[in-house]
Scaffold this motif. Structure first.
Motif, mmCIF file in Angstrom:
data_model
loop_
_atom_site.group_PDB
_atom_site.id
_atom_site.type_symbol
_atom_site.label_atom_id
_atom_site.label_comp_id
_atom_site.label_asym_id
_atom_site.label_seq_id
_atom_site.Cartn_x
_atom_site.Cartn_y
_atom_site.Cartn_z
ATOM 1 N N LEU A 111 9.936 -4.558 9.575
ATOM 2 C CA LEU A 111 8.594 -4.572 10.161
ATOM 3 C C LEU A 111 8.631 -4.108 11.615
ATOM 4 O O LEU A 111 7.764 -3.352 12.064
ATOM 5 C CB LEU A 111 8.002 -5.981 10.101
ATOM 6 N N ARG A 115 6.664 -0.879 12.995
ATOM 7 C CA ARG A 115 5.649 -1.003 14.046
ATOM 8 C C ARG A 115 5.959 -0.075 15.223
ATOM 9 O O ARG A 115 5.046 0.522 15.809
ATOM 10 C CB ARG A 115 5.546 -2.471 14.473
ATOM 11 N N HIS A 142 -6.227 -6.744 7.217
ATOM 12 C CA HIS A 142 -5.918 -8.138 6.896
ATOM 13 C C HIS A 142 -4.413 -8.269 6.604
ATOM 14 O O HIS A 142 -3.830 -7.392 5.966
ATOM 15 C CB HIS A 142 -6.730 -8.571 5.675
ATOM 16 N N MET A 144 -2.836 -9.618 4.413
ATOM 17 C CA MET A 144 -2.428 -9.487 3.010
ATOM 18 C C MET A 144 -2.144 -8.031 2.635
ATOM 19 O O MET A 144 -1.615 -7.764 1.555
ATOM 20 C CB MET A 144 -3.467 -10.104 2.058
ATOM 21 N N THR A 146 -0.158 -6.133 4.643
ATOM 22 C CA THR A 146 1.035 -5.754 5.411
ATOM 23 C C THR A 146 2.028 -4.952 4.559
ATOM 24 O O THR A 146 2.571 -3.949 5.014
ATOM 25 C CB THR A 146 1.757 -7.012 5.941
ATOM 26 N N GLU A 148 1.616 -3.191 1.850
ATOM 27 C CA GLU A 148 1.232 -1.968 1.143
ATOM 28 C C GLU A 148 0.398 -0.978 1.940
ATOM 29 O O GLU A 148 0.283 0.182 1.545
ATOM 30 C CB GLU A 148 0.476 -2.326 -0.142
ATOM 31 N N TRP A 204 -16.349 -11.705 2.275
ATOM 32 C CA TRP A 204 -15.194 -12.259 1.561
ATOM 33 C C TRP A 204 -15.719 -13.263 0.530
ATOM 34 O O TRP A 204 -16.042 -14.406 0.875
ATOM 35 C CB TRP A 204 -14.266 -12.965 2.552
ATOM 36 N N HIS B 142 -0.990 -18.544 4.700
ATOM 37 C CA HIS B 142 -1.324 -17.126 4.892
ATOM 38 C C HIS B 142 -2.839 -16.980 5.091
ATOM 39 O O HIS B 142 -3.616 -17.660 4.409
ATOM 40 C CB HIS B 142 -0.869 -16.335 3.667
ATOM 41 N N MET B 144 -4.920 -15.137 3.898
ATOM 42 C CA MET B 144 -5.715 -14.883 2.689
ATOM 43 C C MET B 144 -6.158 -16.181 2.009
ATOM 44 O O MET B 144 -6.986 -16.150 1.109
ATOM 45 C CB MET B 144 -4.967 -13.976 1.707
ATOM 46 N N TRP B 180 5.431 -14.304 7.406
ATOM 47 C CA TRP B 180 6.320 -13.144 7.611
ATOM 48 C C TRP B 180 5.634 -11.940 8.233
ATOM 49 O O TRP B 180 6.255 -11.150 8.949
ATOM 50 C CB TRP B 180 6.947 -12.715 6.270
ATOM 51 N N TRP B 181 4.346 -11.780 7.984
ATOM 52 C CA TRP B 181 3.577 -10.613 8.422
ATOM 53 C C TRP B 181 3.250 -10.660 9.917
ATOM 54 O O TRP B 181 2.820 -9.661 10.487
ATOM 55 C CB TRP B 181 2.251 -10.593 7.648
ATOM 56 N N ASP B 182 3.418 -11.791 10.567
ATOM 57 C CA ASP B 182 2.831 -12.039 11.886
ATOM 58 C C ASP B 182 3.648 -11.356 12.994
ATOM 59 O O ASP B 182 4.821 -11.666 13.166
ATOM 60 C CB ASP B 182 2.785 -13.548 12.127
ATOM 61 N N TRP B 204 7.527 -11.963 -1.235
ATOM 62 C CA TRP B 204 6.245 -11.274 -1.406
ATOM 63 C C TRP B 204 6.506 -10.002 -2.225
ATOM 64 O O TRP B 204 6.960 -9.005 -1.673
ATOM 65 C CB TRP B 204 5.661 -10.912 -0.045
ATOM 66 N N VAL B 206 5.749 -6.532 -4.366
ATOM 67 C CA VAL B 206 4.830 -5.407 -4.184
ATOM 68 C C VAL B 206 4.680 -4.670 -5.501
ATOM 69 O O VAL B 206 5.669 -4.196 -6.038
ATOM 70 C CB VAL B 206 5.361 -4.433 -3.108
ATOM 71 N N PRO B 207 3.453 -4.562 -6.068
ATOM 72 C CA PRO B 207 2.241 -5.187 -5.544
ATOM 73 C C PRO B 207 2.232 -6.695 -5.813
ATOM 74 O O PRO B 207 2.931 -7.162 -6.706
ATOM 75 C CB PRO B 207 1.133 -4.490 -6.345
ATOM 76 N N LEU B 208 1.421 -7.398 -5.052
ATOM 77 C CA LEU B 208 1.267 -8.841 -5.236
ATOM 78 C C LEU B 208 0.418 -9.074 -6.484
ATOM 79 O O LEU B 208 -0.718 -8.623 -6.539
ATOM 80 C CB LEU B 208 0.572 -9.429 -4.007
ATOM 81 N N ILE B 211 -3.225 -13.906 -5.847
ATOM 82 C CA ILE B 211 -3.244 -14.541 -4.528
ATOM 83 C C ILE B 211 -2.541 -15.885 -4.551
ATOM 84 O O ILE B 211 -1.721 -16.178 -3.687
ATOM 85 C CB ILE B 211 -4.708 -14.656 -4.036
ATOM 86 N N VAL B 222 9.526 -8.233 -0.243
ATOM 87 C CA VAL B 222 9.799 -7.487 0.996
ATOM 88 C C VAL B 222 10.012 -8.370 2.227
ATOM 89 O O VAL B 222 10.186 -7.851 3.331
ATOM 90 C CB VAL B 222 8.651 -6.496 1.302
ATOM 91 N N GLU B 224 11.666 -10.347 5.112
ATOM 92 C CA GLU B 224 12.997 -10.323 5.744
ATOM 93 C C GLU B 224 13.470 -11.777 5.906
ATOM 94 O O GLU B 224 13.451 -12.342 7.002
ATOM 95 C CB GLU B 224 12.900 -9.592 7.082
#
Lengths: 272, 272
Positions: A111, A115, A142, A144, A146, A148, A204, B142, B144, B180-182, B204, B206-208, B211, B222, B224
């Motif tokens: 990541l 970035r 969003h 969610m 990240t 894809e 949403w 998360h 979502m 993880w996305w943050d 996580w 891919v694809p998820l 939810i 994916v 880390e």
């Protein structure tokens, strides 16, 4: 519908993806929608598309989309840079002031590396955007998405990137669906003052029927749209507000009633 | 599998929800898994459950869950407070040091109001937790899940709440799937030094696929995980690491091979 209430409404054409550009223009003109948000895959030649849009009395609020910089190989990265240069040219030719930037996923990189690649990619096309008078609108997606679609996932991060790039050609695009959950959203909107390049609305729904195609019409979900609109207004943004909805059902049923419904929901749930 | 590598492994029993507590204990003991993460709906009496767990030589890493404070009416809020007091007693009786706190959704309130309600609820049960020697582990979910499960959605927010509550009975639980996305995750983990009350792992894909039930075994996505584990180690956390996976397929096929597979994936993708 009073036209005064609708002076900021933009119809992002992905909301009715089955429609051609010509159909979207016709529906917008018939309902006096002042702006259209255009997607690149919907036209062949930007100058011809621009002529059609102007002839109908419409303005372009933004062009979707550039970005997708986070390619894993140097060759692909160069291709993405070249594609973003083309997108900047197309934005200028079509009369858009803003090119929406969706950063792209990590594509097998860490990541942190992905970035950094996004920031490098933006830096490479910065002078092209400055020369063309186009704002690169970094749109955080969003979290969610990240894995894809976008390694840029918060407004804080987009603001940090804009700070780092320090160019009048860099702004942020705020999509309510992507940022509504963020405990920091009010503060980061205020921090974005002077660089807000767009505001997108949808809703949403609960439960969310799907990750990509689950968005709803304003009023059919839980996002505090009026609250966000007021905060964004207070931060000095007075430009177009795009209705951008990815929803299978709307796509399947897109017809004459769609624009009137959008106008009604826009007035009820975004304005006021 | 070398037992030295597995001294921190905890099996969160929701990973095999079809199993009874007795079955989960038997599988853990058979594979020398040292810890189990227990769910409240899986036992009737905490003292009996505790006796079974101790008899098998297992320790409890955490009890799931308290929280869900953001009820819209005063009556419901009082009920939630009472339920959290019960959960604190159960955590003490079952030998858990940590009660995992999932905050709950907005339930028709504004996000700001719901978030204030969560902080008020924690404040109300703080002395109960202090007296019982239980850490309330605030787990950001998360983003979502904002609409349906938790208005607490970032580690920054959980750290801010812990700062505001300023009690040794408040910590944060870090679940890799949720954070993880943050872009801020490394800095916020370091900021949580001294209050990290748990670390959960899954992946996580891919694809998820969905939810709620879309999480995967470590290595099938994916995230880390090793990177996160190292950062959390460096922030001074040396406690159990819970494998917590919500996945329909794992539930449907939970059998003798599951714990060995988890141990293998834990060593390959979390340790090292």
């Amino acid at each position: 519908m009073s036209s005064e209430l609708l002076t900021r409404l933009s119809f992002n054409q992905i909301t009715a993806d089955p429609w051609s550009l010509e159909q979207s223009i016709r529906h917008c003109a018939a309902h006096s929608v002042p702006y259209i948000g255009v997607w690149r895959h919907k036209f062949d030649e930007a100058t011809k598309a621009s002529a059609l849009i102007r002839a109908a009395g419409l303005r372009v609020s933004s062009l979707c989309r550039g970005g997708w910089f986070s390619a894993p190989t140097p060759t692909e990265r160069r291709e993405r840079i070249a594609d973003n240069r083309l997108a900047i040219e197309q934005a200028a030719a079509i009369g858009a002031e803003v090119l929406v930037i969706v950063s792209g996923p990590a594509n097998g990189q860490s990541l942190a590396d992905a970035r950094a690649t996004v920031l490098d990619g933006l830096r490479e096309v910065l002078t092209d955007a400055e020369r063309a008078g186009i704002t690169l609108g970094i749109e955080p997606l969003h979290p969610m998405y990240t894995a894809e679609r976008s390694v840029v996932v918060t407004l804080r991060q987009a603001n940090d990137m804009a700070d780092a790039l320090a160019s009048p050609a860099v702004g942020v695009v705020i999509d309510a669906f992507h940022v509504w959950w963020d405990p920091e959203v009010n503060a980061q909107i205020e921090r974005a003052r002077g660089r807000i390049a767009g505001f997108h609305v949808s809703d949403w729904p609960v439960p969310l029927p799907g990750i990509l195609m689950g968005r709803a019409l304003m009023g059919d979900g839980v996002i505090e749209l009026r609250h966000l609109r007021r905060i964004i207004d207070a931060a000095g943004y007075s430009g177009p507000i795009e209705v951008e909805i990815f929803n299978d059902e709307i796509w399947a049923n897109a017809g004459d009633g769609l624009l009137a419904l959008i106008q009604q929901r826009f007035v009820e749930h975004v304005l006021g």
